[in-house]
Design an enzyme around this catalytic site. Sequence first.
Site, PDB file in Angstrom:
ATOM      1  N   GLY A 127     -18.448  -1.738  -8.573  1.00  0.00           N
ATOM      2  CA  GLY A 127     -18.115  -2.168 -10.168  1.00  0.00           C
ATOM      3  C   GLY A 127     -17.552  -3.205 -10.076  1.00  0.00           C
ATOM      4  CB  SER A 161     -19.869  -2.320  -0.172  1.00  0.00           C
ATOM      5  OG  SER A 161     -19.073  -3.522   0.251  1.00  0.00           O
ATOM      6  CD  GLU A 244     -11.962   0.635  -2.416  1.00  0.00           C
ATOM      7  OE1 GLU A 244     -12.605   0.180  -1.925  1.00  0.00           O
ATOM      8  OE2 GLU A 244     -11.513   0.646  -3.574  1.00  0.00           O
ATOM      9  CG  ASN A 383      -3.571  -5.223   3.785  1.00  0.00           C
ATOM     10  OD1 ASN A 383      -4.419  -4.312   3.095  1.00  0.00           O
ATOM     11  ND2 ASN A 383      -3.447  -5.547   5.714  1.00  0.00           N
TER      12      ASN A 383
END
Length: 397
Positions: A127, A161, A244, A383
């Site tokens: 979250g 997700s 991540e 990015n």
Amino acid sequence: MNLNYSPEDIAFRDEVRRFVRANLPDAIRDKVLGHQHLEREDFVQWQRILHARGWGAPGWPVEFGGTGWTTLQRHLFEVECAVAGAPRQMPFGLSMIGPVLMKFGNSAQHQRFLARIVASEDWWCQGYSEPGAGSDLASLKTRAVREGDHYVVNGQKTWTSYAQYANWIFCLVRTDSQAKPQAGISLLLIDMNTPGITVRPIETLEGACDVNEVWFDDVKVPVENLVGEENAGWTYAKYLLGHERTGIAGLGNCHREMQLLKTFATGARAGGQPLIDDMRVRERIARLEMEIMALEMLLLRVATQARSKGAGAEASILKIRGSELQQEIAALQLDVMGPDAWPYAPSWLAGGYDGWTPAPAHAAAVTGNYLELRKPTIYGGTNEVQREIIAKAILEQ
């Protein structure tokens, strides 16, 4: 860096290869290699197979239920699993909140959550992003107000997700609206079955609904579910994002998709020669293979540093190049397949191509994979933001 594998490394790689080939269910393998949609049970089944073998948490230390593997062993394991057609281990528990709890959580949180992550008894989601607070995460507005022994949470998260499968969410919330943006954020662990939580799916380009909106309406969260200190969540968030971004490189997927690309390119074409005979195609494949090798070396270096001092700007470099490289491989697959990749529809593919199999097999699903891979350059911090992080790190030296 020694680029040669030792006999022990090769023996480990062969052990992993034999195990995966012998234990990965055919139905799951076919879905992964065919770029078909995986259900919750597919991920859970494979995680529990690995857990039973003692390989459920490749990146964790032994004292927390992990393997204690070296960086190279973890790398070999990831590549062998991906190339064989195994689904990725869900990163939200294993690679994100798990390491954060080990470093910043208390002993009660260790005992309550870590073993359940490895055994796939809990499914976690992240979250972080909100409307208006994606890459600019410090602008988040979801609030948590403390009332006695619990917080009351109100707000919205988006692009969450696999929230439709999750029973827990680790959530960044604003606990001090008067402090500067980064200083007033806390990290809460929230049971998704708590009253007041609503999950709404968002359909993406490839036809899947694996990202979601999550709404919090007066959701009560026990104070014991606060990670670390109140208003120190930004520190924990940065630590988590380093893990991540390292994982977004997707090196195992690059190896698997490169093998599939070569299969497509070497296949005989109706009325013509295999495209691998075209020098321009060979040059593009060779360049991608060199890029994968360079990414592999960077990943090993960053992962080694992360074990000792945490992932820094190098993780941003890895995230940029890994995400873009996955997109480049998928784009070349489309170029090579040409018209064979056009007839794409998720419902048709899920039905086994409705009695017709493209030549070569799985060609039509390449389009879905191409669309799916529009995401990696966005999630985990776009990015563009990663380039700003790199530039700042250089200027501060």
